[in-house]
Enzyme design. Structure first.
Site, PDB file in Angstrom:
ATOM      1  N   GLY A 173       0.703  -1.171   0.051  1.00  0.00           N
ATOM      2  CA  GLY A 173      -0.134  -0.188   0.005  1.00  0.00           C
ATOM      3  C   GLY A 173       0.697   1.289  -0.004  1.00  0.00           C
ATOM      4  O   GLY A 173       1.974   1.025   0.409  1.00  0.00           O
ATOM      5  N   HIS A 193      -6.748   0.484   7.800  1.00  0.00           N
ATOM      6  CA  HIS A 193      -5.925   0.188   6.694  1.00  0.00           C
ATOM      7  C   HIS A 193      -5.175  -1.253   6.822  1.00  0.00           C
ATOM      8  O   HIS A 193      -4.846  -1.456   7.996  1.00  0.00           O
ATOM      9  CB  HIS A 193      -4.924   1.235   6.210  1.00  0.00           C
ATOM     10  CG  HIS A 193      -5.614   2.308   5.740  1.00  0.00           C
ATOM     11  ND1 HIS A 193      -5.174   3.573   5.495  1.00  0.00           N
ATOM     12  CD2 HIS A 193      -6.933   2.578   5.026  1.00  0.00           C
ATOM     13  CE1 HIS A 193      -5.951   4.184   4.819  1.00  0.00           C
ATOM     14  NE2 HIS A 193      -7.005   3.697   4.529  1.00  0.00           N
ATOM     15  N   GLU A 235      -1.990  -7.489  -3.783  1.00  0.00           N
ATOM     16  CA  GLU A 235      -2.065  -6.215  -4.757  1.00  0.00           C
ATOM     17  C   GLU A 235      -1.037  -6.563  -6.035  1.00  0.00           C
ATOM     18  O   GLU A 235      -1.457  -5.879  -6.998  1.00  0.00           O
ATOM     19  CB  GLU A 235      -1.439  -5.157  -3.821  1.00  0.00           C
ATOM     20  CG  GLU A 235      -2.290  -4.579  -2.932  1.00  0.00           C
ATOM     21  CD  GLU A 235      -2.456  -5.040  -1.507  1.00  0.00           C
ATOM     22  OE1 GLU A 235      -1.786  -6.350  -1.560  1.00  0.00           O
ATOM     23  OE2 GLU A 235      -3.163  -4.854  -0.709  1.00  0.00           O
ATOM     24  N   GLU A 283      -2.038  17.452   2.861  1.00  0.00           N
ATOM     25  CA  GLU A 283      -3.018  16.132   2.238  1.00  0.00           C
ATOM     26  C   GLU A 283      -3.613  16.603   1.166  1.00  0.00           C
ATOM     27  O   GLU A 283      -3.876  17.739   0.791  1.00  0.00           O
ATOM     28  CB  GLU A 283      -3.612  15.709   3.470  1.00  0.00           C
ATOM     29  CG  GLU A 283      -2.718  14.491   4.228  1.00  0.00           C
ATOM     30  CD  GLU A 283      -2.621  13.183   3.483  1.00  0.00           C
ATOM     31  OE1 GLU A 283      -2.903  13.114   2.409  1.00  0.00           O
ATOM     32  OE2 GLU A 283      -1.991  12.541   3.956  1.00  0.00           O
TER      33      GLU A 283
END
Lengths: 485, 74
Positions: A173, A193, A235, A283
Site C-alpha cells: 500500500g 488500513h 496487490e 494532504e
C-alpha cells in the site's frame, strides 16, 4: 498504432521503461537547470499540475547539494500519462479511460514471475552498514509547513506478522513516510488500513514487523496498489491482472516479496510500542494533517539500482498528481458496486479530492430514482467516509465533462429539492469539518423530472451525441494539430 | 549539545543529519530537532524556517506533548 501502444504498455516492467515511453510520446522532460530543493522542486511540480490533461513527468538531474542524483515527479500527473500507461493514445478522454479501467475489472489472470535476488536490478547496489537515507534520497519539503521530508509515493510491502508465509496476506500500500533522521522514518496509517492492522497485530503479540519500502516502481503498481481490495488478495496479483502483463518479483534482504525492477528499496523494522511526533503533512484535500504520535521504523538495509531515480509526488491543494493517480480507481469501484443493484448507472466521476465530491449519471427508472441511487452510493465502502457532495445527472450527461454537469445543474436543479443529511461520518481530514470525523452530506438531484412530478412545459434541444460525434471532435483536434505542424 | 534552535518548537540541541556538498563545499545542512522531530534544511526560505518569521500556526508546544494523539492504540 493503437495495437503498438497496447503492446508497449504491456511490456513495461519498471519506472525507467515508462519514462522512456513517456519521453518518446513527448510526455517526459528532463529539468537540467540548477534548482534548489526548496522551493524550486515544489514550484515546478505545482506549475506542471495546472495542466491535468497534458502535464509531462519531470526528471530533475541538477538539484543543488545532490550532485549526480535524480528526482522524478508527475509520472502519473496527467490523463495523457495515464492513457499511455493503459496503452491508449494521448488525447484519450477521461470518460474513455474510466471505461478502459472499469472494463478490465476481473477479466484477466495474474502473471507473477520470480527473479533470483542475484539477478534483480533492484539489488545492483546494497547498503547494510553506515546507513544514511539522505545519501540515497534527494528529498525536499513537499509543502512549506510539512513537519519534515516526506516520501509521498512509497509502496510499502509487508507480511502479516501472524501468518508470514501467506502470499495473499502480504500487504502493498501507499503510506506517507516522514524521515526521522539518517536511518529512521515514521509511517502514517489508520486502524482500518491493512498496514494499521499489521502494526496493531505486531504490538499485540510482540512479533516483529518487517517492511520493504519500494520507491520508483512499476507505474502500474502505484495506480493499482492504491485500490482497496480484500485483505487476503495480493496487490501484486491485482496489478498484474489489471495491467494484463507480468509483474516481476524478487525477495528483499528481510524476506519480503518486492518488485525486482524498482529503483530503490528500503528494508526496515518497526520499533514495537514506540511513537514519535509525525506531521503536519499537506494532504489531498489541500489542508495540513495535524501532528500525531506515529510508529517509527529503523532501517536495516537499502538496495538500489545504479544511478537510481527517486520518484516523489506533489500532493496538496488540487489539481495535483494525486488526483490523476487515484481518481479513476476511486470512481471505478463505486461504479461496479452501484451497477450490481442499479444497472441504470452509466458512469461515476469521483475524481475530486478522493471523492469528496462525486458526480453520478443515471437513467431514472422512475421519478426520484436518482436520489435512491445516491443513498446507495453513500453506503458503498468508499462512500461511507468520503462521498460528501453528490451531484446526480441524467444518463445523457457525461459526468466527466464539467461543462455538461454545469448545464445539468443550471437547467435541471430545483433548489427546494436538494437533500442535506446532517451529522454523518466523514473523513477526518476534510478541512470543512467542525468536528473532525463528522459532517453533513449533500445530494443535488440534477436529473430530469418525470411524472408524477410536474415537469413544466419546456422541450429540450437534442443535439447530436455519441461515438460518431466523439470521433469528429478528435478529428477536428488532429486536423488542428496537423495544421500547426 | 548544539546551539542550533528548532524553528518549530524553539528548543535548542538540534542535530546535523546531512550536508549537501558540491565539489567538497557544503551548500546546505539538514537539521533535526530531537524534541519535536522537525527536520529542516538551512537553505529553505525564512517563511518556513525563520525564527519569528515562520507562521505561528505551525508551532509545536514542547511543554505540552500530551495534546498530540498517539495513533494505533490497542
Amino acid at each position: 498504432m493503437m495495437q503498438d501502444l497496447a503492446k508497449r504498455s504491456r511490456s513495461i516492467t519498471s519506472l525507467r521503461d515508462f519514462l522512456e515511453l513517456l519521453g518518446d510520446a513527448g510526455q517526459a522532460i528532463t529539468w537540467s537547470e540548477r534548482v534548489m530543493p526548496e522551493p524550486d522542486v515544489r514550484n515546478i511540480a505545482v506549475a506542471a499540475s495546472r495542466d491535468a490533461n497534458g502535464a509531462p513527468a519531470i526528471v530533475f538531474d541538477n538539484i543543488a547539494g545532490y550532485p549526480g542524483k535524480r528526482t522524478a515527479v508527475g509520472v502519473h500527473g496527467s490523463w495523457d500519462n495515464i492513457a499511455l500507461l493503459l496503452g491508449r493514445p494521448k488525447g484519450t478522454t477521461i470518460r474513455e479511460l474510466f471505461f478502459e479501467i472499469a472494463g478490465r475489472w476481473g477479466d484477466a489472470a495474474a502473471q507473477i514471475s520470480t527473479v533470483p535476488e542475484g539477478q534483480a536490478p533492484v539489488h545492483e547496489c546494497r547498503i547494510e552498514s553506515g546507513i544514511n537515507l539522505y545519501d540515497v534520497l534527494p528529498v525536499y519539503r513537499i509543502n512549506e509547513f510539512d513537519g519534515g521530508f516526506y516520501l509521498g509515493k512509497a509502496s510499502v510491502a509487508s507480511r502479516d506478522p501472524e501468518d508470514p508465509d501467506n502470499f495473499g496476506k502480504q500487504n502493498v500500500g501507499i503510506y506517507r513516510l516522514q524521515l526521522q533522521g539518517p536511518d529512521s522514518f515514521t509511517l502514517m496509517t489508520i486502524p482500518s488500513h491493512d498496514m494499521g492492522k499489521q502494526i496493531m497485530a505486531a504490538e499485540r503479540t510482540g512479533l516483529p514487523l518487517k517492511i520493504a519500502v519500494m520507491l520508483g516502481n512499476h507505474p502500474g503498481l502505484a495506480v493499482f496498489a492504491a485500490t482497496p481490495i480484500g485483505y487476503e488478495e495480493s496487490e501484486y496479483s491485482y496489478a498484474s491482472a489489471m495491467m494484463g502483463a507480468p509483474i516481476r518479483l524478487t525477495r528483499s534482504g528481510n524476506g519480503i516479496d518486492i518488485l525486482a525492477d524498482s529503483e530503490i528499496v528500503i528494508e526496515a523494522e518497526m520499533q514495537l510500542g514506540e511513537r514519535v511526533l509525525e506531521g503536519p503533512f499537506g494532504e489531498f484535500p489541500g489542508s495540513y494533517s495535524g501532528v500525531r504520535k506515529a510508529p517509527i521504523f529503523k532501517v536495516t538495509a537499502i538496495s538500489h539500482r545504479k544511478n537510481p531515480i527517486f520518484e516523489n509526488i506533489y500532493i496538496g491543494r488540487g489539481w495535483t498528481e494525486h488526483d490523476t493517480l487515484i481518481g479513476l480507481h476511486t470512481s471505478a469501484p463505486i461504479y461496479a458496486q452501484l451497477r450490481q443493484n442499479f444497472p441504470e448507472v452509466t458512469a461515476v466521476n469521483a475524481l475530486y479530492q478522493h471523492g469528496l465530491t462525486g458526480i453520478i449519471s443515471v437513467k431514472n427508472r422512475m421519478a426520484g430514482f436518482a436520489k435512491t441511487v445516491a443513498l446507495r452510493a453513500l453506503s458503498t465502502p468508499h462512500g461511507v467516509m468520503y462521498l460528501k457532495n453528490l451531484i446526480m445527472v441524467d444518463a445523457d450527461v457525461d459526468p466527466f465533462d464539467l461543462n455538461q454537469v454545469m448545464w445539468a445543474l443550471s437547467t435541471r436543479t430545483r433548489a427546494d429539492d436538494i437533500i442535506v443529511l446532517p451529522n454523518m461520518p466523514a473523513v477526518p481530514i476534510d478541512p470543512s469539518a467542525v468536528v473532525p470525523g463528522k459532517g453533513h452530506r449533500l445530494i443535488i438531484d440534477a436529473t430530469s423530472y418525470l411524472p408524477p412530478d410536474p415537469v413544466g412545459e419546456a422541450h429540450l434541444v437534442t443535439p447530436p451525441t455519441g461515438p460518431d460525434i466523439d470521433e469528429l471532435s478528435k478529428k477536428i483536434r488532429a486536423m488542428q494539430l496537423g495544421a500547426v505542424q | 549539545m548544539s546551539k542550533t534552535v528548532c524553528p518549530r518548537c524553539a528548543t535548542g540541541g538540534a542535530l546535523d543529519d546531512y550536508q549537501g556538498k558540491e565539489g567538497g563545499k557544503v551548500v546546505w545542512t539538514i537539521h533535526r530537532c530531537p524534541t519535536c522531530c522537525f527536520s529542516w534544511r538551512d537553505s529553505e526560505p525564512a517563511s518556513a524556517i525563520g525564527i519569528g518569521t515562520r507562521s505561528a500556526d505551525f508551532a509545536v508546544d514542547a511543554a505540552n506533548f500530551d495534546r498530540y494523539v498517539k495513533i494505533l492504540q490497542q
